[in-house]
Design an enzyme around this catalytic site. Structure first.
Site, mmCIF file in Angstrom:
data_model
loop_
_atom_site.group_PDB
_atom_site.id
_atom_site.type_symbol
_atom_site.label_atom_id
_atom_site.label_comp_id
_atom_site.label_asym_id
_atom_site.label_seq_id
_atom_site.Cartn_x
_atom_site.Cartn_y
_atom_site.Cartn_z
ATOM 1 N N ARG A 122 0.856 -1.184 0.000
ATOM 2 C CA ARG A 122 0.000 0.000 0.000
ATOM 3 C C ARG A 122 0.892 1.234 0.000
ATOM 4 N NH1 ARG A 122 1.615 1.902 4.236
ATOM 5 N NH2 ARG A 122 0.523 3.841 3.814
ATOM 6 N N GLY A 123 0.257 2.406 -0.098
ATOM 7 C CA GLY A 123 0.996 3.655 -0.202
ATOM 8 C C GLY A 123 1.172 3.999 -1.672
ATOM 9 N N ALA A 124 0.856 5.232 -2.036
ATOM 10 C CA ALA A 124 0.812 5.597 -3.449
ATOM 11 C C ALA A 124 2.110 5.292 -4.208
ATOM 12 C CB ALA A 124 0.424 7.071 -3.591
ATOM 13 N N ARG A 131 -7.112 -0.574 -7.187
ATOM 14 C CA ARG A 131 -7.511 0.489 -6.256
ATOM 15 C C ARG A 131 -7.643 1.765 -7.078
ATOM 16 N NH1 ARG A 131 -4.741 1.105 -0.611
ATOM 17 N NH2 ARG A 131 -6.842 1.863 -0.151
ATOM 18 N N GLN A 184 -3.080 2.093 10.224
ATOM 19 C CA GLN A 184 -1.773 2.220 9.577
ATOM 20 C C GLN A 184 -0.826 3.108 10.364
ATOM 21 O OE1 GLN A 184 -4.728 2.386 7.899
ATOM 22 N NE2 GLN A 184 -4.487 1.910 5.737
ATOM 23 N N ASP A 214 -2.410 10.626 -2.132
ATOM 24 C CA ASP A 214 -2.691 9.569 -3.088
ATOM 25 C C ASP A 214 -3.053 10.126 -4.462
ATOM 26 O OD1 ASP A 214 -2.874 6.701 -1.664
ATOM 27 O OD2 ASP A 214 -3.442 8.273 -0.259
ATOM 28 N N ASN A 240 -6.182 11.981 0.239
ATOM 29 C CA ASN A 240 -5.299 11.224 1.137
ATOM 30 C C ASN A 240 -6.180 10.388 2.062
ATOM 31 O OD1 ASN A 240 -2.518 10.692 1.966
ATOM 32 N ND2 ASN A 240 -3.062 11.678 3.901
ATOM 33 N N LYS A 241 -5.550 9.613 2.907
ATOM 34 C CA LYS A 241 -6.272 8.713 3.803
ATOM 35 C C LYS A 241 -7.390 9.442 4.544
ATOM 36 C CE LYS A 241 -7.209 5.080 6.257
ATOM 37 N NZ LYS A 241 -7.896 3.944 5.636
#
Length: 323
Positions: A45-47, A79, A183, A224, A234-235
């Site tokens: 995960r993570g852009a 995603r 996270q 993201d 973003n998250k």
């Protein structure tokens, strides 16, 4: 620390982020289906890390033969919000006519560039933070995970922490737990502990209170997707942090590589926001914590308007949004 995503013996090797912090382990992904599953369940995960994984996924498909473009489309759609995933796929796919080895070479170039670009972006952002904050050493606040694990190497928002910590300019980091998958508590806290940076974990809902008590000098977050006008996806929870930061006069700095910028979208209203499964909220550790039949709203991301952001920083420096 090893790369979060890498190519090893004809497979994609990832650090399994679902296992952390209890266990540090790697997984070998041998098929596109395994990669897509790892992306969807957030094992990777993570852009920026997704950009690298997407590029390597095309290489995996190219060596397997068959419908490579169809497989690439499946990877890119695993995603929808993080633009780096489709960017990495497109970049590797552009080399398909030159053969599988050329696809792999391009994917490996994406990996090689990641640490260099993130180091540059976070170095620029560190200077932005120092220019915006009077107090030293700094008390920083992070949300979700934008460190080594969210990238191929180094990190974005946490990369700023690494730069400042090396200079003795970090007092501590407040780490939002980051519901519902934690996270922050699982991954960011683990990274800070590994680096020897003092930190405290807080409930997401405590962030505004921490700012009101003067415990936060600057908020640092990753991204993201960044639209042409400077809106940032973003998250989930980032938007609320930005509102609180603006109210309390706390600088709010976004750090990301330029591959996260999507100039094709005019504003954040155009971003497709991924919604996650209901059981991420209705259950915890396999135990149901909500009534049967409870309806759920579980967006993975939110959009922070450009007007609430002090600076968006890439490897090119502070980004000036298009009007």
């Amino acid at each position: 620390m090893r790369r979060t995503v890498d190519w090893v013996d004809g497979t994609i090797e990832i650090i399994d982020q679902v296992a952390l912090p209890g266990e540090y382990r790697t997984l070998r992904l041998r098929t596109v289906d395994e990669l897509i599953d790892a992306i969807r369940r957030l094992a990777v995960r993570g852009a920026p890390a997704l950009g690298g994984a997407g590029a390597l996924g095309v290489a995996l498909a190219a060596f397997a033969g068959g419908g490579v473009r169809a497989e690439a489309k499946r990877i890119a759609e695993a995603r929808p919000t993080a633009v780096n995933l489709s960017w990495g796929v497109a970049r590797a796919l552009a080399k398909l006519d030159d053969g599988a080895e050329a696809v792999l070479a391009e994917a490996l170039a994406v990996l090689d560039e990641d640490e260099r670009l993130n180091r540059a972006a976070s170095a620029h952002a560190a200077e932005v933070v120092l220019g915006a904050c009077e107090r030293r050493p700094l008390r920083l606040l992070s949300h979700c995970n934008a460190g080594h694990l969210a990238t191929v190497a180094w990190g974005t928002a946490l990369g700023v922490v690494w730069h400042l910590h090396e200079r003795g300019l970090v007092e501590s980091v407040l780490v939002d737990e980051t519901r519902p998958l934690l996270q922050g508590a699982r991954l960011t806290a683990w990274e800070l502990a590994q680096a020897g940076v003092p930190y405290r974990i807080q409930p997401d809902g405590a962030a505004a209170a921490a700012m009101a008590r003067g415990l936060v000098d600057c908020v640092l977050v990753g991204a993201d997707r960044i639209t042409a006008n400077g809106d940032v996806a973003n998250k989930i929870g980032t938007y609320g942090l930005a509102i609180a930061a603006a109210h309390h006069g706390v600088p709010f700095v976004v750090v990301a590589p330029s591959s996260t910028v999507d100039e094709s979208l005019a504003t954040g209203a155009d971003i497709v926001i991924e919604e996650r499964a209901a059981d991420e909220l209705t259950s915890f550790g396999g135990l149901r914590v909500a009534p049967e039949g409870a309806q759920v709203f579980n967006p993975a991301f939110d959009v922070t308007p450009a007007g609430l952001i002090t600076a968006v920083v890439t490897e090119h420096g502070v980004r000036v949004p298009k009007s």
